[in-house]
Design a protein around this motif. Structure first.
Motif: not given
Length: 284
Positions: A29-43
């Motif tokens: 995850f990015d700093t202070d975020k709990y929504n997945l970045p698109p690349t991580e969601k695809n993985r």
């Protein structure tokens, strides 16, 4: 040389045995975020797709944070990350009943590293760890004494050729869909072809093709991984409709409808990834 070869074989066997017990995946995850970045969601979606043929015993989801921020903040953020991953699993037809742990673990303390590696290490600590435990193979059944023969259950084509009335619902048994997709599994295609053939011969019946999904919350529809739309039950019904039309079933006799997760069958979730037909008219 022989000793080295034996050591390599032992190491490989140990790794294989371990892989049979657990499947692991991590997302970041990015700093202070709990929504997945698109690349991580695809993985993550790619990892979920590999679970189609796994007989799952349990899934554990553990959230983590880096060492920046207060303990209470990090604990809450790590739980939000774990919950976000669980939501993605649910939207992609992984039953909530299989997810036994969804736990925010808080921060991971920073190990002593070179200054230039701090950003990279913290990035790797902002993660969720997923552990999938497959079921143990069932022991071979003990051979039983012969029992009286039970009348053979009719298959779907036989039911279609039999006595039908308006309101009858026919579940397409042995027609299983790939998790998160509107296409059927390889082993289901031959059965679907035999059903189409039976429907071509029964010109006197009209019907609605109803698509279903498993494992979503509040009877929602699941996400079609191909189109990214939340209409998977409709897509499954449309897939079967198009298949029947291609095989010669008159389109005037058919309509298709997505039923979302309004009517779960219970038991193994794979049986809720299904299509069935509702008889709407029977000619004389």
């Amino acid at each position: 040389m022989n000793k080295l070869l034996v050591l390599i074989l032992i190491t490989l066997n140990t790794a294989f045995a371990f892989s049979q017990k657990e499947l692991k995946h991590e997302v970041y995850f990015d700093t202070d975020k709990y929504n997945l970045p698109p690349t991580e969601k695809n993985r993550l979606l790619l990892f979920i797709s590999t679970l189609t043929d796994v007989d799952i015993e349990a899934i554990s989801i553990f959230g983590f944070c880096d060492d920046i921020g207060a303990d209470t903040y990090n604990l809450k953020l790590s739980q939000q990350r774990a919950d976000a991953i669980k939501s993605i699993f649910s939207s992609n037809e992984i039953s909530d009943e299989l997810i036994t742990n969804v736990d925010g673990k808080g921060e991971i303390l920073l190990k002593i590293v070179e200054e230039k590696n701090l950003i990279k290490i913290r990035g790797l600590n902002r993660k969720v760890e997923i552990i999938v435990t497959p079921k143990k193979p069932k022991p071979k059944p003990v051979e039983k004494k012969p029992v009286a023969k039970v009348p053979k259950k009719k298959n779907t084509p036989e039911i279609i050729k039999g006595d039908l009335k308006v309101g009858d619902k026919i579940v397409f048994e042995n027609i299983l869909f790939k998790t998160g997709y509107s296409t059927v599994t390889y082993g289901s295609k031959k059965t679907l072809e035999s059903i189409a053939k039976a429907l071509v011969e029964r010109e006197d019946i009209y019907f609605t093709i109803q698509g279903h999904v498993c494992c979503t919350q509040y009877s929602r529809d699941a996400v079609d991984r191909k189109t990214k739309k939340r209409n998977l039950s409709e897509a499954r019904a449309k897939y079967v409709y198009d298949y029947f039309a291609k095989k010669g079933v008159d389109k005037k006799r058919m309509r298709h409808l997505g039923m979302r997760r309004k009517f779960p069958l219970g038991g193994d979730p794979k049986y809720d990834r299904r299509v069935e037909i509702l008889i709407t008219y029977v000619g004389k």
